[in-house]
Design a protein around this motif. Structure first.
Motif, mmCIF file in Angstrom:
data_model
loop_
_atom_site.group_PDB
_atom_site.id
_atom_site.type_symbol
_atom_site.label_atom_id
_atom_site.label_comp_id
_atom_site.label_asym_id
_atom_site.label_seq_id
_atom_site.Cartn_x
_atom_site.Cartn_y
_atom_site.Cartn_z
ATOM 1 N N THR A 191 0.861 -1.174 0.000
ATOM 2 C CA THR A 191 0.000 0.000 0.000
ATOM 3 C C THR A 191 0.906 1.234 0.000
ATOM 4 O OG1 THR A 191 -0.007 0.136 2.381
ATOM 5 C CG2 THR A 191 -1.755 -1.160 1.381
ATOM 6 N N TRP A 287 -13.205 -7.423 -12.348
ATOM 7 C CA TRP A 287 -12.011 -7.766 -11.564
ATOM 8 C C TRP A 287 -11.704 -9.232 -11.814
ATOM 9 C CZ3 TRP A 287 -12.590 -11.795 -8.239
ATOM 10 C CH2 TRP A 287 -13.868 -12.053 -7.722
ATOM 11 N N ASP A 289 -9.029 -12.439 -10.524
ATOM 12 C CA ASP A 289 -7.994 -12.899 -9.606
ATOM 13 C C ASP A 289 -7.082 -13.874 -10.334
ATOM 14 O OD1 ASP A 289 -6.449 -13.636 -7.522
ATOM 15 O OD2 ASP A 289 -7.911 -14.988 -6.647
ATOM 16 N N ILE A 294 -3.232 -9.422 -11.552
ATOM 17 C CA ILE A 294 -4.506 -9.065 -10.951
ATOM 18 C C ILE A 294 -5.174 -7.917 -11.708
ATOM 19 C CG2 ILE A 294 -5.610 -8.213 -8.833
ATOM 20 C CD1 ILE A 294 -4.378 -10.838 -8.332
ATOM 21 N N ARG A 296 -8.061 -5.158 -11.188
ATOM 22 C CA ARG A 296 -8.835 -4.640 -10.055
ATOM 23 C C ARG A 296 -10.196 -4.088 -10.473
ATOM 24 N NH1 ARG A 296 -5.019 -4.423 -5.908
ATOM 25 N NH2 ARG A 296 -2.922 -4.402 -6.749
ATOM 26 N N GLU A 507 -5.752 -1.507 -13.521
ATOM 27 C CA GLU A 507 -6.807 -0.648 -14.044
ATOM 28 C C GLU A 507 -6.399 -0.088 -15.396
ATOM 29 O OE1 GLU A 507 -7.809 2.314 -11.077
ATOM 30 O OE2 GLU A 507 -7.821 0.701 -9.586
ATOM 31 N N ARG B 356 -6.232 -17.583 -1.769
ATOM 32 C CA ARG B 356 -6.657 -16.704 -2.856
ATOM 33 C C ARG B 356 -7.825 -15.818 -2.419
ATOM 34 N NH1 ARG B 356 -2.902 -15.422 -5.751
ATOM 35 N NH2 ARG B 356 -4.413 -14.376 -7.076
ATOM 36 N N PHE B 359 -6.575 -13.149 -0.421
ATOM 37 C CA PHE B 359 -5.874 -12.221 -1.283
ATOM 38 C C PHE B 359 -6.866 -11.256 -1.936
ATOM 39 C CE2 PHE B 359 -3.683 -11.015 -5.185
ATOM 40 C CZ PHE B 359 -2.466 -10.657 -4.663
ATOM 41 N N ARG B 360 -7.986 -11.844 -2.401
ATOM 42 C CA ARG B 360 -8.998 -11.030 -3.069
ATOM 43 C C ARG B 360 -9.536 -9.957 -2.120
ATOM 44 N NH1 ARG B 360 -12.553 -15.473 -5.436
ATOM 45 N NH2 ARG B 360 -10.659 -16.552 -5.996
ATOM 46 N N ASN B 362 -7.921 -8.676 0.315
ATOM 47 C CA ASN B 362 -6.864 -7.677 0.427
ATOM 48 C C ASN B 362 -6.895 -6.721 -0.756
ATOM 49 O OD1 ASN B 362 -6.005 -8.762 2.763
ATOM 50 N ND2 ASN B 362 -4.256 -9.865 1.876
ATOM 51 N N VAL B 363 -7.051 -7.298 -1.946
ATOM 52 C CA VAL B 363 -7.058 -6.486 -3.162
ATOM 53 C C VAL B 363 -8.189 -5.471 -3.106
ATOM 54 C CG1 VAL B 363 -7.540 -6.546 -5.623
ATOM 55 C CG2 VAL B 363 -5.903 -8.137 -4.628
ATOM 56 N N LYS B 364 -9.361 -5.941 -2.694
ATOM 57 C CA LYS B 364 -10.510 -5.043 -2.584
ATOM 58 C C LYS B 364 -10.224 -3.941 -1.577
ATOM 59 C CE LYS B 364 -13.899 -6.965 -5.052
ATOM 60 N NZ LYS B 364 -14.446 -8.294 -4.729
ATOM 61 N N LEU B 366 -7.409 -2.773 -0.725
ATOM 62 C CA LEU B 366 -6.416 -1.855 -1.251
ATOM 63 C C LEU B 366 -7.046 -0.741 -2.065
ATOM 64 C CD1 LEU B 366 -3.353 -3.988 -2.272
ATOM 65 C CD2 LEU B 366 -3.250 -1.622 -1.590
ATOM 66 N N LYS B 367 -8.122 -1.069 -2.714
ATOM 67 C CA LYS B 367 -8.779 -0.134 -3.622
ATOM 68 C C LYS B 367 -9.375 1.044 -2.969
ATOM 69 C CE LYS B 367 -11.968 -1.460 -6.483
ATOM 70 N NZ LYS B 367 -12.784 -2.451 -7.137
#
Lengths: 539, 367, 344
Positions: A191, A287, A289, A294, A296, A507, B356, B359-360, B362-364, B366-367
């Motif tokens: 981050t 999105w 995975d 990845i 987003r 993105e 996974r 992870f997903r 986490n990815v969300k 992060l957004k």
């Protein structure tokens, strides 16, 4: 001043089977200095690092030209261990940590602090007992050098991603005599606040006298942390200078800047489809995975009959887009294809409704290597559309029509000029370019309304590249099939696409006409537009 | 409080299998009509007899090679040692020690071979080890049936088949009970062989100490992730071979301890089931294919044999058929190994998926 | 010279050694008073008895489920079919076809659940299949005692309940297939035409299956699961189909074996079919993930050849019975060899 130089490349060059990837690379790095190394995919960054590290591939393909000096001595490392032992550390993009071990155990993996005992005195050092107290102390010291607060007793599996990255770096600097540290995209998984701490930690480290090579596609990071900048393009150093006074835009131009000559005739053939009236594919908030790629949040529209390009650097998510839409990796969002809603995570349905996909992983996903060419070509069409099948007993038995399969294969062998002994040759025995043509034929045999082609020219020689691209364009013109082409090679996209979308950090950062100036693409790839937006927010 | 709840939950999940077996046994014990003292005596005997064999499985689990079904190789080596000392007429503890000395190099050799074969079949170690044990068992039989007494001299004609060469199917050991008689003490009618128990304790201490050595740490690293261990400069193949050698040698000693307690060798079929019963005992104790402790081994051995004693009798009393109970315990032995293997494999896939999903999230975020 | 090398490479050393060994046994056999026609007779009969069991390995290997160490699941289904047909007291071809029918239905059900299980443990199929097979045998041992079978020829005489360990089919469907169109060639050599026709039929079904749309999908799943997934194929479903197919073939195979042998062997008997069947297909040149009908034929001939010839010839020659040991070493050694080869 000579004594201050930790690393020096002198006229380093390298070619793989006559394919030149590095030429005449020279630059130097001083102790305590941070060098930002930037370049597009395939500019030669990884080959350069592989040479430095003595990775086997380099020797196996005939070594390299020129000299590398490390710490004042000329070095030729025969294995990564030699490089490690003489004081070079490397932090990779993927974590190489053991999840069930604590931070301390990972930091000191295979360099554990031990105490001798009676048995070890007889049977050797491997039976010395582990000194947990010393381990903890040493690990804690390493972590503190980075200026972060992580408990060395925490299991890796219970850590947030950012902490893992710090542990990984702590491991490299723990090797007592580390003099040079290479960081390959260390901030990619962090981050922003974590990235900031990391950059600070890198600065601390440099202040303690370690030389650092920092590889990142985030150019703002390069500017904020590095002392020196080296830009590689097409295997050569185009810029070596101090970072002071350099602007992001300039770096982006240096990275992608090519001679613009001869570009015109590429575009002459491409028909102009400039209205948004006839949309064949409408992707909203997708999105995906896909590990390492990845996606987003991606939205875009593809016009019927066009060739739509998707570009961007490796690992940014461009490959995830087709893989997600085809249901090969878990995905979400909304897809409207031919005015109908396309359910996600259902490969059969995607194929059935007229999509086709040529995968970037030719040997892993694209082919049955031990089956003949004709089966490879016909397989999807047979499974999805019941082509090449004779039905008996009212469709209960669906018998493969071998003759039809062979006829079809022969047609494509001729059309695409696949070099093979016969349609019965095993796919494994073909060259990369011909394998790729088989993959294309497989997709063509489905007679798709929209075709995804992912990295169609990866790993094939120049001649074959042209043939593949011509085949795609020809197919597009002949059948008015819409093509979405995903490629790391910007030139290739610009050569055959109408419009090109650039993906960065999962993105889409912008969609440009293929005729747009090349520097604009470079800026998009470096995530500059995003940066500007953020800049506005701050104000 | 939160953490405490969690740890109780964790404990329950980790010991689900032993708890299940305690429940089964608690139903079967009254049905079997065995007296408490009888059961205690039997379990003490069987603990001293079998624990060592079960403990020999721990180190390969640590090295990520799963249950070492190839421990049978060690058991065969141990039997060869015992046959030779019986032939030479060496009695008592000395006989057992000499048997161990003879069989150690054989089991090191077999362990090395086994480890080398398993390195060639990474990812399917367990089935390969099992087939290797069956293969070596053929060579073992060839050695004892045709070479012993013909090429290899055997003086003691009592050991030989009537045709003049080849070892008999069953051999009475002169060294029977030699370890057990050391420091045997009767406690409330239950005789406890502290001699053998001391050997078992020694091996427990060895295992605990070994885990803390550099080599033990290397094995744990290799067990968790071969690629990372390799890139850190740990010699993966060599470490795996060493794990199997240690296991094979321990299994060899374990078999000697087991047989001196039984008193006779079942020459040709004796070793075959060793791995099955040891594996089942370990898994009953709550171990998994990737994690096994000394406690798992000891508790598992006790529980497994409790069931083993009680089941046939309970079955007979319940249905009138002795065979039913017999088959039931074989079913349980194989079944428990099956279930443990399935759960392990399943869990591994689920973990991958969970990682996974995490992870997903986490990815969300992060957004 | 190159051609010879290529041939050796394709054929594989283990097969060459064993072929030479087998041929030399046939050559020296007559010198020790073993008539060649008798040897041939034994080999052909045993081929007929075992070939379908070996054939049952093919579908699962082709779909990437590995060697079917769980063959007892199918064998048990076959046993149930056989004893059920005896319960109905059907004789002759009616009897054996009833046995087939019941066995096929039960095998399909067992195979479905067995396949479901194997789908959950991808990558560990073989070790788990082995233990599933073993546990299943002991589970059925309990069932053989408990289930209420009635036919006096099946149940234990003195108790009247629980199956016998060997049940004679002499009065029911003994040699129904073996004796179909049999040809007496010499005194000791009766060619079991029926068995070969039946094997040919089964092979034809397997061959045909792999030439249908579904069959090609199964092959694709086995050689590259990712490729199959990208073609929209339901990988798990294809694997289950192959497991059901293998299980059904094993069930049919054991009934064919029983009608020739003359007895239904219950209880622990299926145990002794596991490793020989696996070893035979490997001996025929199959690998852990590729097998063909050719592999089945060559493998069964070689394996059964060794099994029949070693006891008779070697025992007569040196009057030592090493056949059992040779069988163990050859079959298990073959499996270890296959498991350690790099899976391609």
């Amino acid at each position: 001043m000579e004594g201050n130089i930790i690393l020096k490349f002198e006229n380093v060059g390298k070619q793989f089977d006559g394919n030149r990837v590095l030429k005449d690379v020279s630059f130097t790095l001083k102790k305590g200095e941070i060098l930002g190394l930037v370049g597009e995919n395939g500019a030669g960054k990884s080959t350069l690092m592989n040479i430095l590290f003595g990775i086997n591939v380099i020797q196996e393909t005939g070594g390299y030209e020129g000299n590398v000096y490390f710490d004042g001595k000329k070095v030729v490392f025969k294995s990564p261990f030699e490089a490690l032992n003489s004081g070079i550390g490397m932090v990779h993009q993927e974590f190489s940590l053991i999840p069930g071990f604590t931070a301390a155990e990972n930091i000191l993996l295979n360099t554990e602090k031990t105490k001798p005992n009676i048995i070890s005195k007889i049977f050797g050092k491997r039976l010395e007992t582990i000194d947990e107290k010393e381990m903890r102390k040493s690990a804690q010291k390493g972590i503190e050098t980075l200026g972060v607060d992580i408990d060395s007793d925490t299991l890796i599996s219970e850590m947030p991603v950012g902490h893992k990255q710090f542990v990984e770096i702590a491991r490299e600097i723990d090797r007592e005599k580390v003099k040079l540290l290479i960081l390959d995209e260390p901030t990619a998984v962090l981050t922003e606040s974590e990235a900031e701490i990391l950059l600070k930690a890198i600065r601390n480290l440099a202040n303690s006298g370690v030389g650092i090579i920092f590889i990142s596609h985030r150019l703002n990071e390069i500017i904020s942390v590095c002392d020196k900048l080296v830009v590689l393009r097409d295997g050569a150093v185009v810029v070596e200078r101090s970072v002071g006074g350099v602007e992001i835009k300039q770096i982006a131009e240096w990275m992608v800047g090519r001679s613009v000559e001869g570009e015109k005739n590429f575009h002459s053939k491409i028909q102009d489809i400039s209205n948004d009236k006839d949309i064949i594919l409408d992707v909203k908030n997708l999105w995906v995975d896909m590990p390492g790629e990845i996606v987003r949040d991606v939205s875009f529209k593809v016009r019927r009959g066009e060739i739509f390009g998707i570009g961007g650097l490796t690992g940014q998510g461009k490959l995830g887009i087709p893989n997600g839409i085809m249901g090969l990796f878990p995905s979400g969002g909304e897809i409207i294809f031919n005015d109908k809603n396309l359910p996600l995570n259902n490969t059969y349905n995607s194929l059935k409704s007229g999509l086709a996909f040529v995968s970037e992983d030719r040997r892993g996903v694209g082919l049955l290597l031990d089956e003949p060419i004709d089966m490879n070509i016909a397989f999807n069409a047979m499974q999805v559309h019941d082509k090449f099948v004779k039905k008996f007993l009212g469709g209960f038995i669906k018998w493969c029509d071998n003759r039809a399969i062979r006829e079809c294969a022969k047609k494509y062998i001729k059309e695409l000029d696949i070099k093979c002994t016969s349609a019965k040759q095993k796919a494994r025995q073909l060259s990369g370019g011909n394998q790729q043509k088989v993959c294309l034929a497989k997709a063509f045999a489905l007679e798709p309304t929209l075709l995804f082609v992912s990295e169609p020219t990866r790993g094939i020689d120049v001649g074959a590249k042209k043939l593949v691209l011509d085949a795609l364009r020809g197919y597009n013109e002949k059948n008015n099939t819409t093509i979405v082409m995903i490629s790391s090679e910007l030139e290739e996209l610009r050569a055959i696409c109408n419009r090109i979308a650039i993906v960065s950090e999962g993105e889409i950062v912008g969609i440009l006409s293929a005729k747009a100036p090349i520097a604009d693409f470079g800026l998009l790839m470096s995530g500059i537009d995003k940066l500007e937006e953020e800049g506005e927010d701050n104000e | 409080m939160q953490i405490k709840n969690n740890s109780i939950e964790k404990f329950l999940i980790n010991s689900a299998v032993p708890i299940l077996f305690i429940l089964i046994s608690s139903i079967a014990i009254p049905l079997s009509k065995f007296s408490g003292i009888y059961l205690v005596r039997e379990i003490v005997t069987r603990l001293t007899r079998d624990t060592f064999l079960v403990l020999s499985l721990l180190i390969p689990v640590m090295a990520g090679m799963g249950i070492n079904f190839g421990m049978v190789l060690g058991a065969m080596a141990g039997q060869i040692g015992l046959i030779f000392v019986t032939d030479w007429g060496v009695k008592g503890v000395l006989g057992l020690v000499i048997a161990m000395i003879i069989s150690t190099p054989i089991s090191i050799l077999l362990g090395y071979f086994s480890g080398a074969v398993l390195n060639r079949s990474k990812g399917r170690e367990m089935i390969t080890a099992m087939m290797l044990a069956l293969f070596i068992s053929g060579i073992y039989q060839f050695f004892l049936l045709y070479l012993c007494g013909s090429i290899i001299p055997i003086k003691n004609y009592k050991l030989l088949l009537s045709r003049g060469y080849g070892i008999r199917n069953a051999i009475n050991l002169d060294t029977a009970g030699a370890f057990d008689r050391l420091l045997r003490i009767k406690i409330r009618g239950v005789s406890v062989s502290f001699g053998t128990i001391l050997i078992i304790v020694a091996i427990c201490i060895f295992t605990t100490w070994f885990r803390k050595t550099k080599l033990g740490q290397n094995m744990r690293a290799v067990g968790q992730d071969m690629v990372v261990a390799d890139s850190a400069g740990i010699k993966v193949d060599k470490t795996r071979i060493q794990a199997i050698i240690i296991s094979t040698v321990l299994a060899c000693y374990g078999q000697i301890i087991y047989l001196q307690n039984i008193g006779t060798i079942n020459t040709y079929n004796g070793a075959d089931q060793a791995a099955l019963f040891a594996a089942a005992a370990l898994l009953v104790g709550g171990a998994t294919v990737s994690r096994a402790t000394i406690t798992n081994a000891v508790v598992g051995t006790a529980l497994f044999h409790l069931m083993f004693i009680v089941m046939p009798m309970a079955g007979k009393n319940l249905t009138g058929s002795a065979m039913l109970g017999e088959y039931f315990r074989m079913f349980i032995s194989y079944g428990i190994v099956t279930i443990a293997l399935v759960l392990h494999s399943w869990k591994r896939q689920k973990d991958r998926e969970m990682a996974r999903v995490q992870f997903r999230v986490n990815v969300k975020a992060l957004k | 010279m190159n051609k010879i090398n290529q041939f050796i490479k394709n054929f594989g050393w283990p097969r060459i050694i064993i072929s030479i060994f087998l041929i030399s046994l046939f050559i020296i056999g007559p010198f020790f008073g073993i008539p060649t026609d008798m040897s041939l007779n034994d080999v052909f009969v045993r081929f007929g008895m075992n070939s379908i069991l070996v054939l049952s390995m093919v579908p699962m290997i082709q779909s990437g489920c590995g060697l079917n160490f769980g063959i007892p699941v199918g064998l048990v289904a076959g046993l149930i079919g056989a004893v059920m047909s005896l319960e109905f007291k059907l004789t002759g071809s009616a009897g054996i076809f009833t046995a087939f029918l019941i066995a096929i239905i039960i095998a399909a059900v067992f195979g479905y659940f067995y396949g479901k299980l194997l789908n959950r443990v991808k990558g560990d199929e073989m070790i788990i299949a082995t233990y599933v097979g073993f546990s299943f045998i002991f589970f059925m041992n309990m069932m053989w005692i408990v289930l209420p079978f009635k036919n006096p020829s099946s149940v234990q005489g003195f108790k009247g309940t629980g199956l016998r360990v060997t049940i004679s089919v002499q009065e029911y469907w003994y040699h129904v297939i073996s004796d179909f169109l049999k040809i007496k060639i010499t005194e000791h050599f009766i060619f079991p035409t029926g068995m070969f026709i039946f094997f040919a039929l089964m092979s034809l079904i397997v061959w045909a299956f792999f030439r249908t749309k579904t069959g090609t999908a199964v092959t694709a799943v086995g050689s590259n699961a990712e490729y199959a997934r990208a073609a929209g194929i339901d990988v798990d479903k294809m694997r289950i189909i192959s497991v059901i197919f293998s299980t059904i073939l094993a069930a049919i195979g054991i009934i064919v074996y029983q009608q020739s042998f003359g007895f239904i062997q219950t209880f622990n008997a299926p145990l002794s079919f596991v490793f020989p069947s696996v070893a035979a297909v490997l001996l025929g040149g199959a690998s852990v993930n590729k097998a063909s009908i050719g592999n089945v034929i060559i493998g069964t001939i070689l394996f059964q050849g060794i099994l029949t010839m070693t006891p008779s010839v070697i025992n007569s020659a040196i009057s030592i019975d090493v056949s059992e040991v040779i069988r163990i070493i050859v079959s298990n050694g073959m499996i270890v060899y296959a498991l350690t080869r790099k899976g391609r």
